[in-house]
Design a protein around this motif. Structure first.
Motif, PDB file in Angstrom:
ATOM      1  N   HIS A   1      -3.877 138.337 111.941  1.00  0.00           N
ATOM      2  CA  HIS A   1      -5.013 137.990 111.070  1.00  0.00           C
ATOM      3  C   HIS A   1      -5.024 138.922 109.863  1.00  0.00           C
TER       4      HIS A   1
ATOM      5  N   HIS B   1      -2.480 142.121 109.899  1.00  0.00           N
ATOM      6  CA  HIS B   1      -1.990 142.931 111.015  1.00  0.00           C
ATOM      7  C   HIS B   1      -2.338 142.234 112.334  1.00  0.00           C
TER       8      HIS B   1
ATOM      9  N   GLU C   1     -12.752 147.836 107.285  1.00  0.00           N
ATOM     10  CA  GLU C   1     -11.953 146.701 107.752  1.00  0.00           C
ATOM     11  C   GLU C   1     -12.728 145.398 107.541  1.00  0.00           C
TER      12      GLU C   1
ATOM     13  N   HIS D   1      -7.310 141.037 106.569  1.00  0.00           N
ATOM     14  CA  HIS D   1      -8.553 141.657 106.116  1.00  0.00           C
ATOM     15  C   HIS D   1      -8.476 141.882 104.609  1.00  0.00           C
TER      16      HIS D   1
ATOM     17  N   CYS E   1      -8.496 140.335 117.865  1.00  0.00           N
ATOM     18  CA  CYS E   1      -7.557 141.133 117.060  1.00  0.00           C
ATOM     19  C   CYS E   1      -6.139 141.102 117.619  1.00  0.00           C
TER      20      CYS E   1
END
Ligand SMILES: [Zn+2]
Length: 154
Positions: free
Chosen positions: A26, A13, A126, A28, A22
């Motif tokens: 990237h 996302h 996350e 997770h 962010c």
């Protein structure tokens, strides 16, 4: 009493407008922890002695969440790459933070639970040290039309 089960999925996302890293696309390895609350079933049957069959919870989370989110690109819809992604994607229509996503996942799970058991919380990790937690009560003030507008392209 409470029971909980943990799941994992990988997804990418990007937070447009974030003043930090962010803002970049990237990924997770998300951990999803689902906690349910209910009475231990006394009646004879497959789930006697259980609050809720872990196998049923696994099937529910697989169908409602993992099948759509695992190895997907999670989009709000305003990302520069949004119109370019033709592989598996989830278009949420809201910012793809752990907070918003945990609330949405709480909604999906609560909707699919059988009678006699309640959602206690959903924790969406996350990273190994950061999670957002959504309870049923957190859904009360939410415009569910926003959630029903989410689209998956599997
Ligand atoms: Zn992120």
């Amino acid at each position: 009493m409470k029971i909980s089960k943990r799941f994992s999925f990988d997804a990418s996302h990007q937070l447009v407008g974030h003043e930090g890293k962010c803002a970049n696309l990237h990924g997770h390895t998300y951990q999803l922890e689902v906690c349910l609350n209910g009475q231990i079933k006394q009646e004879q049957g497959s789930d006697q002695g259980m609050v809720y069959d872990f196998g049923h919870l696994k099937s529910l989370v697989q169908a409602e969440i993992l099948s759509h989110f695992d190895h997907a690109v999670i989009l709000q819809g305003n990302e520069p790459i949004a119109s370019l992604v033709e592989t598996k994607r989830a278009v949420l229509g809201f910012r793809t933070t752990a907070e918003n996503m945990s609330l949405y996942m709480a909604y999906l799970i609560q909707k699919g639970l059988a009678d006699g058991v309640e959602l206690e919380y959903v924790r969406l990790w996350e990273t190994g040290s950061s999670y957002a937690e959504a309870e049923s009560a957190d859904l009360l003030g939410v415009n569910l039309g926003t959630f029903d507008a989410v689209r998956f392209y599997d």
